[in-house]
Design a protein around this motif. Structure first.
Motif, PDB file in Angstrom:
ATOM      1  N   MET A 144       0.819  -1.223   0.000  1.00  0.00           N
ATOM      2  CA  MET A 144       0.000   0.000   0.000  1.00  0.00           C
ATOM      3  C   MET A 144       0.849   1.267   0.000  1.00  0.00           C
ATOM      4  SD  MET A 144      -3.098   1.078  -0.202  1.00  0.00           S
ATOM      5  CE  MET A 144      -4.379  -0.015   0.383  1.00  0.00           C
ATOM      6  N   GLN A 145       1.929   1.234   0.769  1.00  0.00           N
ATOM      7  CA  GLN A 145       2.771   2.443   0.824  1.00  0.00           C
ATOM      8  C   GLN A 145       3.351   2.774  -0.548  1.00  0.00           C
ATOM      9  OE1 GLN A 145       5.983   2.212   3.560  1.00  0.00           O
ATOM     10  NE2 GLN A 145       4.892   3.389   5.119  1.00  0.00           N
ATOM     11  N   ALA A 146       3.885   1.747  -1.197  1.00  0.00           N
ATOM     12  CA  ALA A 146       4.464   1.947  -2.530  1.00  0.00           C
ATOM     13  C   ALA A 146       3.386   2.400  -3.505  1.00  0.00           C
ATOM     14  CB  ALA A 146       5.118   0.656  -3.011  1.00  0.00           C
ATOM     15  N   ALA A 147       2.193   1.840  -3.358  1.00  0.00           N
ATOM     16  CA  ALA A 147       1.094   2.220  -4.251  1.00  0.00           C
ATOM     17  C   ALA A 147       0.729   3.687  -4.043  1.00  0.00           C
ATOM     18  CB  ALA A 147      -0.122   1.330  -3.993  1.00  0.00           C
ATOM     19  N   LEU A 148       0.623   4.089  -2.775  1.00  0.00           N
ATOM     20  CA  LEU A 148       0.188   5.458  -2.487  1.00  0.00           C
ATOM     21  C   LEU A 148       1.237   6.498  -2.898  1.00  0.00           C
ATOM     22  CD1 LEU A 148      -1.678   4.950   0.924  1.00  0.00           C
ATOM     23  CD2 LEU A 148      -2.687   5.446  -1.305  1.00  0.00           C
ATOM     24  N   GLN A 149       2.507   6.052  -2.952  1.00  0.00           N
ATOM     25  CA  GLN A 149       3.545   6.984  -3.398  1.00  0.00           C
ATOM     26  C   GLN A 149       3.344   7.416  -4.845  1.00  0.00           C
ATOM     27  OE1 GLN A 149       7.240   5.046  -2.487  1.00  0.00           O
ATOM     28  NE2 GLN A 149       7.035   5.592  -0.318  1.00  0.00           N
ATOM     29  N   ARG A 150       2.597   6.604  -5.587  1.00  0.00           N
ATOM     30  CA  ARG A 150       2.380   6.914  -7.001  1.00  0.00           C
ATOM     31  C   ARG A 150       1.203   7.854  -7.223  1.00  0.00           C
ATOM     32  NH1 ARG A 150       3.508   2.746 -11.059  1.00  0.00           N
ATOM     33  NH2 ARG A 150       5.222   1.493 -10.310  1.00  0.00           N
ATOM     34  N   MET A 151       0.503   8.220  -6.153  1.00  0.00           N
ATOM     35  CA  MET A 151      -0.727   9.007  -6.360  1.00  0.00           C
ATOM     36  C   MET A 151      -0.913  10.073  -5.287  1.00  0.00           C
ATOM     37  SD  MET A 151      -3.239   5.810  -5.432  1.00  0.00           S
ATOM     38  CE  MET A 151      -2.296   4.652  -6.372  1.00  0.00           C
ATOM     39  N   GLY A 152      -1.773  11.022  -5.613  1.00  0.00           N
ATOM     40  CA  GLY A 152      -2.085  12.084  -4.649  1.00  0.00           C
ATOM     41  C   GLY A 152      -3.358  11.744  -3.897  1.00  0.00           C
ATOM     42  N   PRO A 153      -4.188  12.751  -3.631  1.00  0.00           N
ATOM     43  CA  PRO A 153      -5.454  12.500  -2.942  1.00  0.00           C
ATOM     44  C   PRO A 153      -6.341  11.567  -3.770  1.00  0.00           C
ATOM     45  CG  PRO A 153      -5.026  14.861  -3.152  1.00  0.00           C
ATOM     46  CD  PRO A 153      -3.993  14.161  -3.965  1.00  0.00           C
ATOM     47  N   LEU A 154      -7.159  10.809  -3.082  1.00  0.00           N
ATOM     48  CA  LEU A 154      -8.012   9.833  -3.773  1.00  0.00           C
ATOM     49  C   LEU A 154      -9.462  10.268  -3.685  1.00  0.00           C
ATOM     50  CD1 LEU A 154      -6.193   6.618  -2.556  1.00  0.00           C
ATOM     51  CD2 LEU A 154      -6.184   7.582  -4.860  1.00  0.00           C
ATOM     52  N   ILE A 164     -15.040  13.090  -1.241  1.00  0.00           N
ATOM     53  CA  ILE A 164     -14.254  12.723  -0.061  1.00  0.00           C
ATOM     54  C   ILE A 164     -12.904  12.192  -0.530  1.00  0.00           C
ATOM     55  CG2 ILE A 164     -14.132  11.128   1.908  1.00  0.00           C
ATOM     56  CD1 ILE A 164     -17.105  10.984   1.931  1.00  0.00           C
ATOM     57  N   ASP A 165     -11.854  12.488   0.241  1.00  0.00           N
ATOM     58  CA  ASP A 165     -10.535  11.912  -0.046  1.00  0.00           C
ATOM     59  C   ASP A 165     -10.417  10.581   0.710  1.00  0.00           C
ATOM     60  OD1 ASP A 165      -7.926  11.305  -0.548  1.00  0.00           O
ATOM     61  OD2 ASP A 165      -7.077  12.934   0.667  1.00  0.00           O
ATOM     62  N   PHE A 166     -10.312   9.486  -0.027  1.00  0.00           N
ATOM     63  CA  PHE A 166     -10.228   8.167   0.598  1.00  0.00           C
ATOM     64  C   PHE A 166      -8.796   7.760   0.932  1.00  0.00           C
ATOM     65  CE2 PHE A 166     -14.239   5.462   0.470  1.00  0.00           C
ATOM     66  CZ  PHE A 166     -15.089   6.553   0.497  1.00  0.00           C
ATOM     67  N   ARG A 167      -7.833   8.654   0.698  1.00  0.00           N
ATOM     68  CA  ARG A 167      -6.438   8.280   0.934  1.00  0.00           C
ATOM     69  C   ARG A 167      -6.155   7.892   2.401  1.00  0.00           C
ATOM     70  NH1 ARG A 167      -1.381   9.403  -1.947  1.00  0.00           N
ATOM     71  NH2 ARG A 167       0.216   9.097  -0.381  1.00  0.00           N
ATOM     72  N   PRO A 168      -6.644   8.679   3.373  1.00  0.00           N
ATOM     73  CA  PRO A 168      -6.371   8.284   4.768  1.00  0.00           C
ATOM     74  C   PRO A 168      -6.910   6.887   5.096  1.00  0.00           C
ATOM     75  CG  PRO A 168      -7.216  10.536   4.680  1.00  0.00           C
ATOM     76  CD  PRO A 168      -7.353   9.981   3.301  1.00  0.00           C
ATOM     77  N   LEU A 169      -8.054   6.561   4.536  1.00  0.00           N
ATOM     78  CA  LEU A 169      -8.641   5.244   4.778  1.00  0.00           C
ATOM     79  C   LEU A 169      -7.769   4.151   4.142  1.00  0.00           C
ATOM     80  CD1 LEU A 169     -11.125   4.400   6.287  1.00  0.00           C
ATOM     81  CD2 LEU A 169     -12.464   4.672   4.207  1.00  0.00           C
ATOM     82  N   THR A 213     -14.082   0.441  -0.252  1.00  0.00           N
ATOM     83  CA  THR A 213     -14.038   1.326  -1.410  1.00  0.00           C
ATOM     84  C   THR A 213     -12.699   2.069  -1.505  1.00  0.00           C
ATOM     85  OG1 THR A 213     -16.433   1.528  -1.239  1.00  0.00           O
ATOM     86  CG2 THR A 213     -15.318   3.188  -2.584  1.00  0.00           C
ATOM     87  N   ALA A 214     -12.047   2.270  -0.349  1.00  0.00           N
ATOM     88  CA  ALA A 214     -10.736   2.939  -0.371  1.00  0.00           C
ATOM     89  C   ALA A 214      -9.734   2.083  -1.155  1.00  0.00           C
ATOM     90  CB  ALA A 214     -10.237   3.170   1.058  1.00  0.00           C
ATOM     91  N   VAL A 215      -9.790   0.773  -0.948  1.00  0.00           N
ATOM     92  CA  VAL A 215      -8.889  -0.131  -1.682  1.00  0.00           C
ATOM     93  C   VAL A 215      -9.229  -0.092  -3.173  1.00  0.00           C
ATOM     94  CG1 VAL A 215      -8.124  -2.531  -1.931  1.00  0.00           C
ATOM     95  CG2 VAL A 215      -8.694  -1.645   0.344  1.00  0.00           C
ATOM     96  N   HIS A 216     -10.513  -0.078  -3.472  1.00  0.00           N
ATOM     97  CA  HIS A 216     -10.941  -0.053  -4.871  1.00  0.00           C
ATOM     98  C   HIS A 216     -10.455   1.226  -5.546  1.00  0.00           C
ATOM     99  CE1 HIS A 216     -14.510  -2.783  -3.483  1.00  0.00           C
ATOM    100  NE2 HIS A 216     -13.331  -3.194  -3.075  1.00  0.00           N
ATOM    101  N   ARG A 217     -10.500   2.310  -4.775  1.00  0.00           N
ATOM    102  CA  ARG A 217     -10.095   3.603  -5.344  1.00  0.00           C
ATOM    103  C   ARG A 217      -8.591   3.608  -5.660  1.00  0.00           C
ATOM    104  NH1 ARG A 217      -8.749   6.894  -7.766  1.00  0.00           N
ATOM    105  NH2 ARG A 217      -9.177   9.131  -7.843  1.00  0.00           N
ATOM    106  N   VAL A 218      -7.797   2.948  -4.791  1.00  0.00           N
ATOM    107  CA  VAL A 218      -6.355   2.831  -5.052  1.00  0.00           C
ATOM    108  C   VAL A 218      -6.142   2.021  -6.335  1.00  0.00           C
ATOM    109  CG1 VAL A 218      -4.188   1.814  -4.207  1.00  0.00           C
ATOM    110  CG2 VAL A 218      -5.695   3.016  -2.616  1.00  0.00           C
ATOM    111  N   LEU A 219      -6.869   0.922  -6.462  1.00  0.00           N
ATOM    112  CA  LEU A 219      -6.710   0.070  -7.655  1.00  0.00           C
ATOM    113  C   LEU A 219      -7.117   0.827  -8.921  1.00  0.00           C
ATOM    114  CD1 LEU A 219      -8.048  -3.337  -6.259  1.00  0.00           C
ATOM    115  CD2 LEU A 219      -5.665  -2.672  -6.682  1.00  0.00           C
TER     116      LEU A 219
END
Ligand code: GLU
Length: 277
Positions: A144-154, A164-169, A213-219
């Motif tokens: 997840m950390q590596a994934a989130l490094q590739r993106m900004g707010p979700l 809503i920003d789902f990044r914290p979730l 949904t937070a996981v789905h948004r990352v994907l």
């Protein structure tokens, strides 16, 4: 041609109960408001729990209750290549790692003081960076950390609370399993891929699915998939607040039908306590 689409996506691991009837009612009600079509998707990838007789009963009950869907019923068990392709892409990006840990191992890794995230006990990354014997059944986790490094707010557009920003979730969720050791593609991966592949514009699901949904948004971000609008509806609960479960026969559609209740009566029972916006 319909360009606004939603879906109803039951898992055939039990019979329908009033909670499902309520959820279906919300989906079809919202679809009517939007002028949207409703697809019926059977989420049956978990062959350890799903059974063909539940699949058949769910479809028959929905039809009998008067919910009508657009096109053919889609079954996730027939779409494995789609999910495998997405998992391969994530592996190529270096964002999945194999994991051997059991629930007990995860518990032990916390030495008595586990941290919990939206998906239950958080995974501490025990297998990350380890070289494992690949000739055994393995799960694959999202880094997840590596994934989130590739993106900004979700950003996620929700019907109830605006954007809503789902990044914290997602951060709190940590390294979720995307490929299970026993069944392959997890719910998260299959549902996200299908929503995109089926051109779903509005995902209408229970509040209990908000965290997922937070996981789905990352994907969606990683795989370049469109982000639908989300509507999270309340769940029907027992009088003590517990979520209705499929095993609770008294609220089962089959039971109510056997008692001679009509479709309209059953739908009214399911929606009696809710006024839908
Ligand atoms: N298959 C899930 C369930 O029956 C619903 C999934 C979804 O809305 O994405 O609870």
């Amino acid at each position: 041609m319909t360009c606004t689409l939603t879906r109803f996506a039951p898992s055939p691991n039990g019979l329908l109960h009033l909670g499902h009837v309520f959820a279906a009612h919300v989906v079809w009600n919202r679809a009517n408001q939007l002028g949207a079509g409703v697809l019926l998707r059977i989420e049956d990838t978990d062959f350890t729990r799903c059974r063909p007789e539940f699949d058949a009963a769910i479809i028959e009950d929905l039809d009998w209750l008067g919910f009508s869907w657009t096109g053919e019923v889609v079954r996730q068990s027939e779409r494995k290549p789609l999910y495998d392709r997405a998992a391969e892409e994530l592996k190529r990006m270096g964002l999945l790692y194999p994991c051997l840990c059991t629930r007990k191992d995860i518990e032990a890794s916390w030495a008595g003081t586990p941290e919990f995230g939206p998906e239950g006990m958080r995974y501490r990354g025990t297998c990350k960076g380890k070289s494992l014997d690949m000739n055994q059944p393995l799960a694959w986790r999202l880094d997840m950390q590596a994934a989130l490094q590739r993106m900004g707010p979700l950003a996620v557009q929700t019907v109830e609370h605006g954007t809503i920003d789902f990044r914290p979730l997602a951060e709190a969720t940590g390294d979720v399993v995307l490929l299970r050791k026993d069944i392959g593609s997890s719910y998260h991966l299959s549902a996200t891929i299908d929503d995109a592949e089926q051109n779903i514009t509005h995902v209408i699901r229970g509040e209990d699915m908000r965290d997922a949904t937070a996981v789905h948004r990352v994907l969606q971000s990683l795989l370049g998939l469109p982000v639908p609008i989300y509507h999270f509806h309340p769940l029907l609960t027992e009088s003590d607040g517990r979520k209705l479960a499929k095993r609770d026969g008294a609220d089962g559609v089959r039971m109510l039908r056997a008692q001679g209740r009509s479709a309209a009566e059953i739908r009214a029972l399911a929606t009696a306590h809710w006024s839908l916006a």
